[in-house]
Design a protein around this motif. Structure first.
Motif, PDB file in Angstrom:
ATOM      1  N   GLY A   1       0.803  -1.214   0.000  1.00 22.72           N
ATOM      2  CA  GLY A   1       0.000   0.000   0.000  1.00 22.72           C
ATOM      3  C   GLY A   1       0.835   1.262   0.000  1.00 22.72           C
ATOM      4  O   GLY A   1       0.305   2.364  -0.072  1.00 22.72           O
ATOM      5  N   ILE A   2       2.146   1.120   0.129  1.00 22.15           N
ATOM      6  CA  ILE A   2       3.021   2.294   0.170  1.00 22.15           C
ATOM      7  C   ILE A   2       4.224   2.057  -0.726  1.00 22.15           C
ATOM      8  O   ILE A   2       4.540   0.921  -1.097  1.00 22.15           O
ATOM      9  N   ASP A   3       4.878   3.153  -1.048  1.00 22.20           N
ATOM     10  CA  ASP A   3       6.121   3.049  -1.787  1.00 22.20           C
ATOM     11  C   ASP A   3       7.226   2.589  -0.864  1.00 22.20           C
ATOM     12  O   ASP A   3       7.129   2.784   0.342  1.00 22.20           O
ATOM     13  N   PRO A   4       8.293   2.010  -1.342  1.00 23.80           N
ATOM     14  CA  PRO A   4       8.517   1.633  -2.735  1.00 23.80           C
ATOM     15  C   PRO A   4       7.713   0.407  -3.145  1.00 23.80           C
ATOM     16  O   PRO A   4       7.240  -0.310  -2.295  1.00 23.80           O
ATOM     17  N   PHE A   5       7.585   0.242  -4.428  1.00 32.36           N
ATOM     18  CA  PHE A   5       6.858  -0.891  -5.006  1.00 32.36           C
ATOM     19  C   PHE A   5       5.375  -0.863  -4.656  1.00 32.36           C
ATOM     20  O   PHE A   5       4.756  -1.906  -4.502  1.00 32.36           O
ATOM     21  N   LYS A   6       4.817   0.345  -4.478  1.00 31.08           N
ATOM     22  CA  LYS A   6       3.394   0.454  -4.186  1.00 31.08           C
ATOM     23  C   LYS A   6       2.574  -0.244  -5.273  1.00 31.08           C
ATOM     24  O   LYS A   6       2.815  -0.049  -6.465  1.00 31.08           O
ATOM     25  N   GLY A   7       1.622  -1.060  -4.829  1.00 36.49           N
ATOM     26  CA  GLY A   7       0.781  -1.772  -5.773  1.00 36.49           C
ATOM     27  C   GLY A   7       1.341  -3.106  -6.229  1.00 36.49           C
ATOM     28  O   GLY A   7       0.636  -3.916  -6.817  1.00 36.49           O
TER      29      GLY A   7
ATOM     30  N   LYS B   1       1.800 -19.668  -9.973  1.00 32.70           N
ATOM     31  CA  LYS B   1       1.278 -18.511 -10.685  1.00 32.70           C
ATOM     32  C   LYS B   1       1.875 -17.200 -10.205  1.00 32.70           C
ATOM     33  O   LYS B   1       1.433 -16.127 -10.605  1.00 32.70           O
ATOM     34  N   VAL B   2       2.833 -17.301  -9.318  1.00 32.95           N
ATOM     35  CA  VAL B   2       3.422 -16.084  -8.762  1.00 32.95           C
ATOM     36  C   VAL B   2       4.156 -15.323  -9.852  1.00 32.95           C
ATOM     37  O   VAL B   2       4.934 -15.909 -10.604  1.00 32.95           O
ATOM     38  N   GLN B   3       3.872 -14.041  -9.937  1.00 32.26           N
ATOM     39  CA  GLN B   3       4.532 -13.218 -10.951  1.00 32.26           C
ATOM     40  C   GLN B   3       5.674 -12.424 -10.322  1.00 32.26           C
ATOM     41  O   GLN B   3       6.173 -12.811  -9.273  1.00 32.26           O
ATOM     42  N   GLU B   4       6.016 -11.320 -10.945  1.00 30.95           N
ATOM     43  CA  GLU B   4       7.149 -10.558 -10.441  1.00 30.95           C
ATOM     44  C   GLU B   4       6.779  -9.854  -9.141  1.00 30.95           C
ATOM     45  O   GLU B   4       5.781  -9.152  -9.077  1.00 30.95           O
ATOM     46  N   LEU B   5       7.580 -10.033  -8.140  1.00 30.09           N
ATOM     47  CA  LEU B   5       7.316  -9.469  -6.821  1.00 30.09           C
ATOM     48  C   LEU B   5       8.217  -8.270  -6.556  1.00 30.09           C
ATOM     49  O   LEU B   5       9.192  -8.032  -7.286  1.00 30.09           O
ATOM     50  N   ALA B   6       7.885  -7.553  -5.495  1.00 29.19           N
ATOM     51  CA  ALA B   6       8.698  -6.414  -5.069  1.00 29.19           C
ATOM     52  C   ALA B   6      10.077  -6.887  -4.599  1.00 29.19           C
ATOM     53  O   ALA B   6      10.270  -8.051  -4.265  1.00 29.19           O
ATOM     54  N   PHE B   7      10.999  -5.949  -4.575  1.00 27.07           N
ATOM     55  CA  PHE B   7      12.352  -6.210  -4.063  1.00 27.07           C
ATOM     56  C   PHE B   7      12.937  -7.465  -4.735  1.00 27.07           C
ATOM     57  O   PHE B   7      12.685  -7.712  -5.908  1.00 27.07           O
ATOM     58  N   ASP B   8      13.676  -8.230  -3.930  1.00 19.33           N
ATOM     59  CA  ASP B   8      14.238  -9.497  -4.414  1.00 19.33           C
ATOM     60  C   ASP B   8      13.384 -10.675  -3.945  1.00 19.33           C
ATOM     61  O   ASP B   8      13.891 -11.767  -3.708  1.00 19.33           O
TER      62      ASP B   8
END
Lengths: 250, 250
Positions: free
Chosen positions: B34-40, B123-130
DNA sequence: CCAAAAGTGTTGTTAGTACACCCATGG
DNA sequence: CCATGGGTGTACTAACAACACTTTTGG
């Protein structure tokens, strides 16, 4: 989350548990600390991670600084983060272990250490910080790995006898193994190269010398092995652990 | 070591890889940031470790905040410390995984998350961070553990059928197992309690219900087990991994 | 010739693998 | 009566465990 800066005042260190094998005992490399805290105490060789430094890079740097070694098998074991584990502030530490051949190595104390020395594993006394706990966890880890990977060969000279290999396993696992079953097992792994050479100058029948096959070695590291030989009769420990090395693990 | 303060400006976070099992697939719990970084973006549930907080305490706190769960099996898997892994500063993260029963749990998004959701693992797609890398390492670890410990029982309802247990193993290991051999094996473990009850209302022969013996369970966790059943014929994966979950490990 | 360690084989047991058909229920 | 998943046994193979004596060398 008020006062975000308070969340960014942690130190990160890496500690290295470097195992070496000598004759028939497992040793660990310790330094005597040259500075406070714990000045004069034995400790695992470790150091703070630099800003902007990758932790895996840091551990290799520290290992190189302390031992001159590069490209050794390094294994992250765990992270220790009790808030009071370092008296000077919050420092969490990431522990790695490695195995080296005790003879290929010469000690190079850093400014933080005024002495570096191999210590037989069962004689380790009270160490600085929480290093006894870290050592115990790494030792457990080593024993677990020894059963699943053909490590341990790292600890032998280039040419070795089957008896040396066996006493290495016995030394690390701290139990006696059956000679015939041990030989059957390692020969079936097809990891050994029979050099057609023999020991010289020993006051008994000379033993055959072996080396091991690099390619097959790496293959087995990938595949994993199962090394579960027992000698039920003598399954008591060969040596007692000292007061401080009690394999409590976590 | 000039400017010691520069060594004490690191953040420490914990990330939780929470696996759950549902019908016949392995799921992982993700939050939508819900917040940056990687919001959404989808991410593993994790948070910064508070000053003065033990990391093991922190991970339990985060887990509780996000799921309401306490006293679950939590396993430290590794620490990830690339210097640029967090865009806002140096944050190293310690990854843990846990297994929960998907039905005993209800989602409680925090202020950082505006959505929490189970995602089928493939089905996991690209996630935040590493977090893709962390997930891959944890998944590998789960599969390794599954072969050595009777975990996985955590994921089933109190009363379960042997077929449910088998499809759990098949779902996690992503391969078919032989029914008769599977049953022989688990029954020999003496871990199961035959409840002398049967399924009701199913349009086929009702299956016997089992639960498992807590004491024996803890004993086997200690001793370790070897669970190496193969079905050579069908040893191809049941499902293909998605683009981002490629088990690269390290 | 003695001491010291090297070397060697067989048998029993256990665990894993492959494989195919009948059973009980609901609709 | 049919569709669905539940349930069962046997024979083969591979790996492990137990166990004791002979060989080769140096001193």
């Amino acid at each position: 989350m008020e006062d975000i800066d308070r969340y960014f005042c942690n130190g990160i260190s890496v500690d290295n548990v470097i195992f070496g094998f000598d004759e028939d005992r497992l040793n660990v490399l310790l330094i005597k600390r040259g500075i406070d805290p714990f000045k004069g105490k034995w400790a695992l060789p470790g150091a703070l991670v630099k800003p902007e430094e990758h932790i895996d890079t840091a551990v290799a740097r520290v290992l190189k600084q302390l031992t001159g070694l590069e490209d050794v098998y390094l294994n992250q074991v765990g992270t220790f983060g009790a808030p009071d584990r370092h008296p000077d502030g919050r420092v969490i530490t990431i522990a790695y272990y490695s195995l080296i051949n005790i003879r290929n190595y010469s000690v190079t104390p850093t400014s933080f250490a005024n002495q570096s020395q191999w210590h037989p594993i069962e004689k380790v006394q009270e160490l600085a910080f929480d290093h006894n706990m870290i050592l115990d966890v790494c030792l457990n880890n080593l024993r677990k790995e020894l059963r699943n990977k053909p490590i341990g060969f790292n600890l032998l000279p280039q040419k070795f006898t089957l008896t040396q290999l066996q006493s290495l396993y016995e030394g690390i696992l701290n139990r006696k193994l059956d000679k015939r079953n041990f030989r059957k097992k390692v020969i079936n792994m097809k990891l050994l190269v029979d050099l057609d050479q023999y020991q010289e100058g020993v006051a008994h029948r000379p033993a055959k010398l072996y080396s091991f096959d690099e390619a097959r070695y790496h293959q087995l590291v990938e595949e994993g092995i199962s090394f579960e030989l027992k000698e039920s009769k003598n399954s008591k420990p060969i040596r007692q652990a000292s007061t401080f090395s009690q394999l409590s693990s976590i």
